[in-house]
Scaffold this active site. Structure first.
Site, PDB file in Angstrom:
ATOM      1  N   TYR A 135       0.804  -1.214   0.000  1.00 30.27           N
ATOM      2  CA  TYR A 135       0.000   0.000   0.000  1.00 30.27           C
ATOM      3  C   TYR A 135       0.843   1.274   0.000  1.00 30.27           C
ATOM      4  O   TYR A 135       0.296   2.376  -0.063  1.00 30.27           O
ATOM      5  CB  TYR A 135      -0.943   0.008   1.210  1.00 30.27           C
ATOM      6  CG  TYR A 135      -2.121  -0.921   1.054  1.00 30.27           C
ATOM      7  CD1 TYR A 135      -3.406  -0.430   0.935  1.00 30.27           C
ATOM      8  CD2 TYR A 135      -1.948  -2.294   1.016  1.00 30.27           C
ATOM      9  CE1 TYR A 135      -4.492  -1.280   0.799  1.00 30.27           C
ATOM     10  CE2 TYR A 135      -3.013  -3.153   0.874  1.00 30.27           C
ATOM     11  CZ  TYR A 135      -4.286  -2.639   0.772  1.00 30.27           C
ATOM     12  OH  TYR A 135      -5.345  -3.486   0.627  1.00 30.27           O
ATOM     13  N   LYS A 205       3.021 -13.892   6.223  1.00 28.12           N
ATOM     14  CA  LYS A 205       3.288 -14.886   5.185  1.00 28.12           C
ATOM     15  C   LYS A 205       4.801 -15.064   5.081  1.00 28.12           C
ATOM     16  O   LYS A 205       5.396 -15.066   3.995  1.00 28.12           O
ATOM     17  CB  LYS A 205       2.676 -14.419   3.853  1.00 28.12           C
ATOM     18  CG  LYS A 205       2.612 -15.503   2.785  1.00 28.12           C
ATOM     19  CD  LYS A 205       1.721 -16.666   3.143  1.00 28.12           C
ATOM     20  CE  LYS A 205       1.683 -17.671   1.986  1.00 28.12           C
ATOM     21  NZ  LYS A 205       1.075 -18.951   2.368  1.00 28.12           N
ATOM     22  N   ASP A 256      -2.571 -17.611   5.456  1.00 31.10           N
ATOM     23  CA  ASP A 256      -3.617 -18.442   4.881  1.00 31.10           C
ATOM     24  C   ASP A 256      -4.162 -19.432   5.903  1.00 31.10           C
ATOM     25  O   ASP A 256      -5.376 -19.697   5.951  1.00 31.10           O
ATOM     26  CB  ASP A 256      -3.121 -19.150   3.617  1.00 31.10           C
ATOM     27  CG  ASP A 256      -1.749 -19.773   3.767  1.00 31.10           C
ATOM     28  OD1 ASP A 256      -1.062 -19.479   4.752  1.00 31.10           O
ATOM     29  OD2 ASP A 256      -1.353 -20.556   2.889  1.00 31.10           O
ATOM     30  N   ASP A 280      -5.956  -6.018   5.535  1.00 24.76           N
ATOM     31  CA  ASP A 280      -7.115  -5.665   4.709  1.00 24.76           C
ATOM     32  C   ASP A 280      -7.996  -6.888   4.487  1.00 24.76           C
ATOM     33  O   ASP A 280      -9.222  -6.854   4.675  1.00 24.76           O
ATOM     34  CB  ASP A 280      -6.624  -5.104   3.374  1.00 24.76           C
ATOM     35  CG  ASP A 280      -7.673  -4.250   2.674  1.00 24.76           C
ATOM     36  OD1 ASP A 280      -8.809  -4.162   3.174  1.00 24.76           O
ATOM     37  OD2 ASP A 280      -7.346  -3.662   1.633  1.00 24.76           O
TER      38      ASP A 280
END
Length: 391
Positions: A135, A205, A256, A280
């Site tokens: 972002y 991640k 995930d 987000d």
């Protein structure tokens, strides 16, 4: 009587309707619970479509200056074009004011329809890093001069061979810093301590992005040990047979896997600290579990300068703008966060209770009406009036 000046941005699309409704409800709550002590003076600031129409800019400098001056603000949704046009005004506000924490509390309110069996088990406080990651907006369209320069540097100077289709690839850069990560995680751990919450989970991640998101995780554990050592315990050190130590549990989860776990066992999670893009995704999925982003509050905060903007977390919904169908719940719950932030807790609690009571009565706006039995469909203005009656 103390007058508190609060800047507000109306927003685009349904922003006008939900802002008018929410400000009316806030004024009623303040009048009822702080009649002789406080009153709010609302100061409108320009941003988005209304700003462009009036002054030819989507985000005037005067708007940023006013929020800096008053250190607080509340805003409706603002339009962001997809794949073209101007950059997100929301992101620009966060970066210009260094509002590094996006705080999204997610809990279920009685009466709100949910797609999961036990939405009452969802009670999260999501701390999303707000100024870095993808972002940051460091990206270049394919075949532009800037993109070619970056591509050539990566291939020729850095010996990068993993750009699969270099001739047609746009390129972006993902900055994740130690300072940015640690201040976000510090705020999350302190929040857990201040509110007697059981755990902080670092979501990342890092198995794939080892030097950005993996570093985020590692910096989080490092900070917890160095700055909060006597108040936290790490999940690897917990003996399941031992009674609770009363300390905050620090743990981590790959993004995930976390999304799956959140559906299967949401009760295992309390405070979440995560990077920008992950935050987000997680925020919107968690909101869906308790009825959707129409009932999801949010705030953008710098805990070092004590500057904060509270906001509706959903979009502008131009397809229903001006029709009286919009649900002001997200903005109203964000307003209750703002009142808590200002230590006007009686009014904040009353807003939340009144909103829940009206929904339990089945008196709802169009988004909730479609998913409940035997409800009564109300316009945005009528919904606001019912909330005021139930304060």
């Amino acid at each position: 009587m103390t007058t508190i000046t609060i800047p507000y941005i109306e927003g685009d699309g349904i922003g006008k309707e939900i802002t008018e409704a929410s400000l009316k409800i806030i004024d009623a709550a303040i009048s009822k619970y702080y009649k002789d002590e406080y009153k709010i003076e609302w100061l409108e600031l320009l941003a988005g479509g209304k700003a462009f129409q009036q002054v030819g800019e989507y985000l005037p400098q005067s708007t940023i200056d006013s929020i800096k001056e008053y250190s607080i603000g509340i805003k409706g949704p603002l339009t962001t074009p997809v794949g073209k046009g101007f950059r997100s005004i929301n992101v620009t506000l966060r970066q210009q004011l260094d509002l590094y924490t996006c705080l999204r509390p997610v809990k279920h309110y009685k009466g709100v329809p949910s797609p999961v069996k036990h939405p009452e088990n969802v009670n999260l406080h999501i701390f999303r890093e707000n100024t870095e990651d993808i972002y940051a907006g460091i990206e270049f369209m394919r075949k532009t001069k800037e993109n070619e320069k970056l591509k050539n540097f990566l291939i020729n100077e850095m010996n990068v061979s993993k750009i699969r289709f270099p001739e047609t690839s746009s390129l972006g850069i993902k900055p994740v810093s130690e300072e940015g990560s640690k201040r976000l995680i510090r705020a999350a751990i302190q929040f857990a301590i201040d509110n007697n919450l059981p755990s902080v989970t670092l979501v990342h991640k890092g198995n794939i992005m080892k030097y950005t998101e993996g570093a985020f995780r590692n910096w989080g554990y490092e900070l917890a040990k160095e700055e909060f050592g006597d108040k936290v315990i790490f999940v690897k050190d917990i003996n399941s047979e031992r009674e609770s130590t009363g300390k905050i549990v620090i743990k981590d989860c790959i993004a995930d896997a976390f999304l799956q776990n959140l559906l299967l066992k949401p009760q295992d999670y309390s405070v979440i600290a995560t990077t920008n893009l992950n935050g987000d995704y997680i925020s919107d999925m968690a909101a869906a579990m308790v009825g959707g982003i129409g009932m999801a509050p949010g705030a953008n905060i710098n805990y070092e300068t004590n500057t904060a903007i509270f906001e509706a977390t959903h979009g502008t919904a131009p397809d229903i703008a001006g029709q009286g169908k919009a649900n002001p719940g997200s903005l109203l719950l964000s307003a209750s966060m703002m009142l808590d932030y200002l230590k006007l807790n009686k009014a904040a609690d009353a807003l939340r209770s009144a909103l829940e009571k009206v929904i339990c009565q089945g008196k709802v706006t169009a988004d909730l009406y479609a998913n409940i039995d035997n409800g009564e469909l109300l316009s945005t203005a009528m919904f606001a009036e019912k909330i005021i009656q139930n304060l």
